[in-house]
Scaffold this motif. Structure first.
Motif, mmCIF file in Angstrom:
data_model
loop_
_atom_site.group_PDB
_atom_site.id
_atom_site.type_symbol
_atom_site.label_atom_id
_atom_site.label_comp_id
_atom_site.label_asym_id
_atom_site.label_seq_id
_atom_site.Cartn_x
_atom_site.Cartn_y
_atom_site.Cartn_z
ATOM 1 N N MET A 111 0.826 -1.207 0.000
ATOM 2 C CA MET A 111 0.000 0.000 0.000
ATOM 3 C C MET A 111 0.863 1.261 0.000
ATOM 4 O O MET A 111 0.550 2.228 -0.707
ATOM 5 N N ILE A 112 1.938 1.258 0.773
ATOM 6 C CA ILE A 112 2.831 2.426 0.808
ATOM 7 C C ILE A 112 3.376 2.701 -0.596
ATOM 8 O O ILE A 112 3.392 3.852 -1.055
ATOM 9 N N ALA A 113 3.800 1.646 -1.300
ATOM 10 C CA ALA A 113 4.306 1.805 -2.668
ATOM 11 C C ALA A 113 3.192 2.267 -3.612
ATOM 12 O O ALA A 113 3.421 3.120 -4.485
ATOM 13 N N PHE A 114 1.970 1.724 -3.425
ATOM 14 C CA PHE A 114 0.800 2.096 -4.228
ATOM 15 C C PHE A 114 0.517 3.593 -4.088
ATOM 16 O O PHE A 114 0.296 4.300 -5.075
ATOM 17 N N LEU A 115 0.538 4.092 -2.851
ATOM 18 C CA LEU A 115 0.302 5.515 -2.605
ATOM 19 C C LEU A 115 1.424 6.367 -3.191
ATOM 20 O O LEU A 115 1.163 7.411 -3.812
ATOM 21 N N ALA A 116 2.660 5.914 -3.025
ATOM 22 C CA ALA A 116 3.815 6.668 -3.533
ATOM 23 C C ALA A 116 3.753 6.811 -5.049
ATOM 24 O O ALA A 116 4.051 7.894 -5.590
ATOM 25 N N ARG A 117 3.356 5.745 -5.752
ATOM 26 C CA ARG A 117 3.243 5.804 -7.219
ATOM 27 C C ARG A 117 2.223 6.861 -7.661
ATOM 28 O O ARG A 117 2.329 7.416 -8.747
ATOM 29 N N GLN A 118 1.254 7.138 -6.797
ATOM 30 C CA GLN A 118 0.229 8.132 -7.121
ATOM 31 C C GLN A 118 0.562 9.513 -6.569
ATOM 32 O O GLN A 118 -0.201 10.454 -6.750
ATOM 33 N N GLY A 119 1.679 9.609 -5.840
ATOM 34 C CA GLY A 119 2.075 10.888 -5.250
ATOM 35 C C GLY A 119 1.220 11.283 -4.059
ATOM 36 O O GLY A 119 1.076 12.478 -3.763
ATOM 37 N N PHE B 165 1.385 9.464 2.789
ATOM 38 C CA PHE B 165 0.690 8.546 3.684
ATOM 39 C C PHE B 165 -0.158 9.292 4.720
ATOM 40 O O PHE B 165 -1.292 8.901 4.998
ATOM 41 N N ASP B 166 0.384 10.377 5.283
ATOM 42 C CA ASP B 166 -0.371 11.124 6.300
ATOM 43 C C ASP B 166 -1.673 11.685 5.741
ATOM 44 O O ASP B 166 -2.692 11.720 6.433
ATOM 45 N N LEU B 167 -1.663 12.118 4.484
ATOM 46 C CA LEU B 167 -2.884 12.615 3.837
ATOM 47 C C LEU B 167 -3.876 11.474 3.641
ATOM 48 O O LEU B 167 -5.065 11.619 3.938
ATOM 49 N N PHE B 168 -3.377 10.329 3.158
ATOM 50 C CA PHE B 168 -4.243 9.164 2.986
ATOM 51 C C PHE B 168 -4.882 8.773 4.321
ATOM 52 O O PHE B 168 -6.087 8.544 4.403
ATOM 53 N N ARG B 169 -4.072 8.692 5.371
ATOM 54 C CA ARG B 169 -4.579 8.311 6.693
ATOM 55 C C ARG B 169 -5.670 9.288 7.147
ATOM 56 O O ARG B 169 -6.727 8.868 7.619
ATOM 57 N N ALA B 170 -5.421 10.577 7.002
ATOM 58 C CA ALA B 170 -6.396 11.596 7.433
ATOM 59 C C ALA B 170 -7.712 11.465 6.667
ATOM 60 O O ALA B 170 -8.791 11.683 7.226
ATOM 61 N N GLN B 171 -7.634 11.101 5.389
ATOM 62 C CA GLN B 171 -8.846 10.965 4.594
ATOM 63 C C GLN B 171 -9.568 9.654 4.859
ATOM 64 O O GLN B 171 -10.785 9.584 4.757
ATOM 65 N N ARG B 172 -8.832 8.611 5.192
ATOM 66 C CA ARG B 172 -9.414 7.271 5.407
ATOM 67 C C ARG B 172 -10.074 7.133 6.774
ATOM 68 O O ARG B 172 -11.080 6.424 6.914
ATOM 69 N N GLN B 173 -9.514 7.784 7.778
ATOM 70 C CA GLN B 173 -9.997 7.595 9.147
ATOM 71 C C GLN B 173 -11.490 7.870 9.336
ATOM 72 O O GLN B 173 -12.180 7.052 9.936
ATOM 73 N N PRO B 174 -12.028 8.982 8.865
ATOM 74 C CA PRO B 174 -13.458 9.247 9.135
ATOM 75 C C PRO B 174 -14.390 8.143 8.621
ATOM 76 O O PRO B 174 -15.318 7.744 9.321
#
Length: 175
Positions: A130-138, A141-150
């Protein structure tokens, strides 16, 4: 894996049944699909099987935050009042497929001789994939986490009282 933690949410609800009648693993590994679907509008399908090593496995399909998830929950602790399941789950997003690690912990403790408190705890962690998946999309991780949590927290909060009610019905059948 704590540094890759996305969510750690825990909610509780009352079960109006004595603890001696509750068997969370039995409930989990015999839960009819329609009953699972009734515990959240995000629940799509459920079933159970065994892992390669013979451990019990619950297969759950749900949609959380716009992503379809296929969870392969393997029993790591199975006591009547405490169940821990771990899954390297498949996540299907609009941008492709990846994995996430999820630990699902269900427990009950007695309040009195007729009632219990049920706790539904869900922890999720980004896998290396997942970390590599997010990195490929720019995507940081902290932004992804903030958006996923709610979405994840709201899902857990909504399903907890409905899981408690389902466990209560199962406990009454066990009486």
């Amino acid at each position: 894996m704590k540094e890759n933690q996305i969510v750690d949410s825990s909610f509780s609800a009352i079960i109006n049944a004595p603890i001696r009648q509750i068997d969370i693993p039995e409930w989990c590994f015999s839960l009819p699909e329609k009953e699972y679907q009734g515990c959240s509008p995000a629940h799509i399908a459920a079933g159970f099987t065994t892992a390669a090593d013979g451990k019990r496995m619950s297969i759950n399909v749900e949609s959380i935050g716009g992503s379809l998830m296929v969870q392969h929950y393997i029993e790591t602790l199975g006591q009547k009042d405490h169940l821990i399941l771990d899954s390297d789950s498949d996540v299907f997003t609009p941008n492709g497929r990846t994995t996430i690690h999820v630990t699902w912990e269900l427990s009950v403790k007695p309040i009195d001789e007729h009632r219990c408190e049920f706790t539904n705890r869900v922890q999720s962690f980004a896998t290396d994939e997942m970390i590599a998946f997010l990195a490929r999309q720019g995507i940081p991780f902290d932004l992804f986490r903030a958006q996923r949590q709610p979405a994840s927290i709201a899902h857990n909060q909504g399903e907890t009282p409905l899981f408690a009610a389902s466990i209560e019905r199962a406990a009454r059948r066990n009486n």
